[in-house]
Design an enzyme around this catalytic site. Structure first.
Site, PDB file in Angstrom:
ATOM      1  N   GLU A 143      -7.115   4.758  11.993  1.00  0.00           N
ATOM      2  CA  GLU A 143      -5.960   4.641  12.872  1.00  0.00           C
ATOM      3  C   GLU A 143      -5.853   5.889  13.731  1.00  0.00           C
ATOM      4  O   GLU A 143      -6.654   6.816  13.611  1.00  0.00           O
ATOM      5  CB  GLU A 143      -4.692   4.429  12.055  1.00  0.00           C
ATOM      6  N   ASP A 153       0.863  -1.185   0.000  1.00  0.00           N
ATOM      7  CA  ASP A 153       0.000   0.000   0.000  1.00  0.00           C
ATOM      8  C   ASP A 153       0.892   1.224   0.000  1.00  0.00           C
ATOM      9  O   ASP A 153       1.910   1.277   0.686  1.00  0.00           O
ATOM     10  CB  ASP A 153      -0.982  -0.008   1.173  1.00  0.00           C
TER      11      ASP A 153
END
Length: 244
Positions: free
Chosen positions: A134, A43
């Site tokens: 997150e 990613d």
């Protein structure tokens, strides 16, 4: 013909060879190690700069998640180049959105994501968009939301995305953040594929509601650009997710 104690030298050499092979077989009693079949992935975002996607594909990477948006004010400047490059190199790819639950509603951010590269189509090469959840990089870990408010925000984003595309977004998170900020909610395990981040030799305990993770981000650096990922399954299984 030479002799050694009455035994022909050629026979002696054959016996010694057999004894050596037998000793080697006894010394290796474990199973043969086989490279794991789980499709490799990465990613990436603009932080990785210009990426040679042909090199990435040649290195065995099968899929990529590529940053598209953040909140409702940031468009990753390298998204189009990365997305098109991954496509051209034959990778299965999808976009991800970095959530800011303190900035606007889940629906607002889902629509922003959808309008700027986060869509999905059942073509076998497009992964459902991913919602990156997150710790707040510039404030309170849970963005100032209670656990119930955070669950409601995620539901708002997820349901909006599903209504527009017919699939639920992948949820990226850590077990620690999920426990702290959603109260370890089990509300999404039956709908949203899980992409878990844990930099260790094993995947560890998963958040409530999920018995398996579809994707595992196992390192933040490695032989390929960006974070290093694995898909939990075969390449056919990965293609199945991309088909919905």
């Amino acid at each position: 013909m030479g002799l050694n104690g009455g035994i022909p030298v050629r026979t002696m050499m054959r016996l010694l060879s057999l004894l050596t092979l037998s000793a080697a077989s006894l010394a290796y009693a474990g199973p043969t190690l086989v490279k794991r079949a789980d499709p490799q992935g990465i990613d990436v975002s603009h932080f990785q700069g210009t990426i040679s996607w042909g090199t990435v594909a040649a290195d065995g990477v099968a899929f990529a998640f590529i940053k598209a948006t953040e909140g409702t004010t940031f468009l990753d400047p390298n998204f189009s180049a990365n997305y098109n490059g991954a496509t051209g190199a034959g990778l299965i790819r999808g976009a991800y959105h970095f959530a800011h639950p303190d900035a606007s509603s889940g629906a607002t951010q889902a629509n922003y994501f959808l309008a700027h590269g986060g869509g999905w189509s059942s073509d076998g090469i497009t992964l459902p968009g991913a919602l990156d959840l997150e710790a707040n990089p510039s404030g309170a870990e849970c963005y100032g939301l209670s656990t119930s408010a955070m669950v409601a925000w995620i539901s708002d984003f997820s349901n909006t995305y599903h209504a527009a595309t017919g699939v639920y977004p992948v949820i990226y998170t850590t077990t620690s953040w999920w426990t702290s900020c959603t109260g370890n909610s089990a509300a999404f395990g039956g709908t949203n594929p899980l992409w878990i981040a844990r930099y260790a030799s094993s995947i560890g305990t998963l958040p409530a509601g999920w018995s398996v993770a579809s994707f595992w981000q196992y390192a933040d650096s490695g032989p390929n650009p960006g974070d290093q990922d694995l898909f939990n399954g075969s390449l056919a299984g990965l293609q199945s997710i991309a088909r919905g």
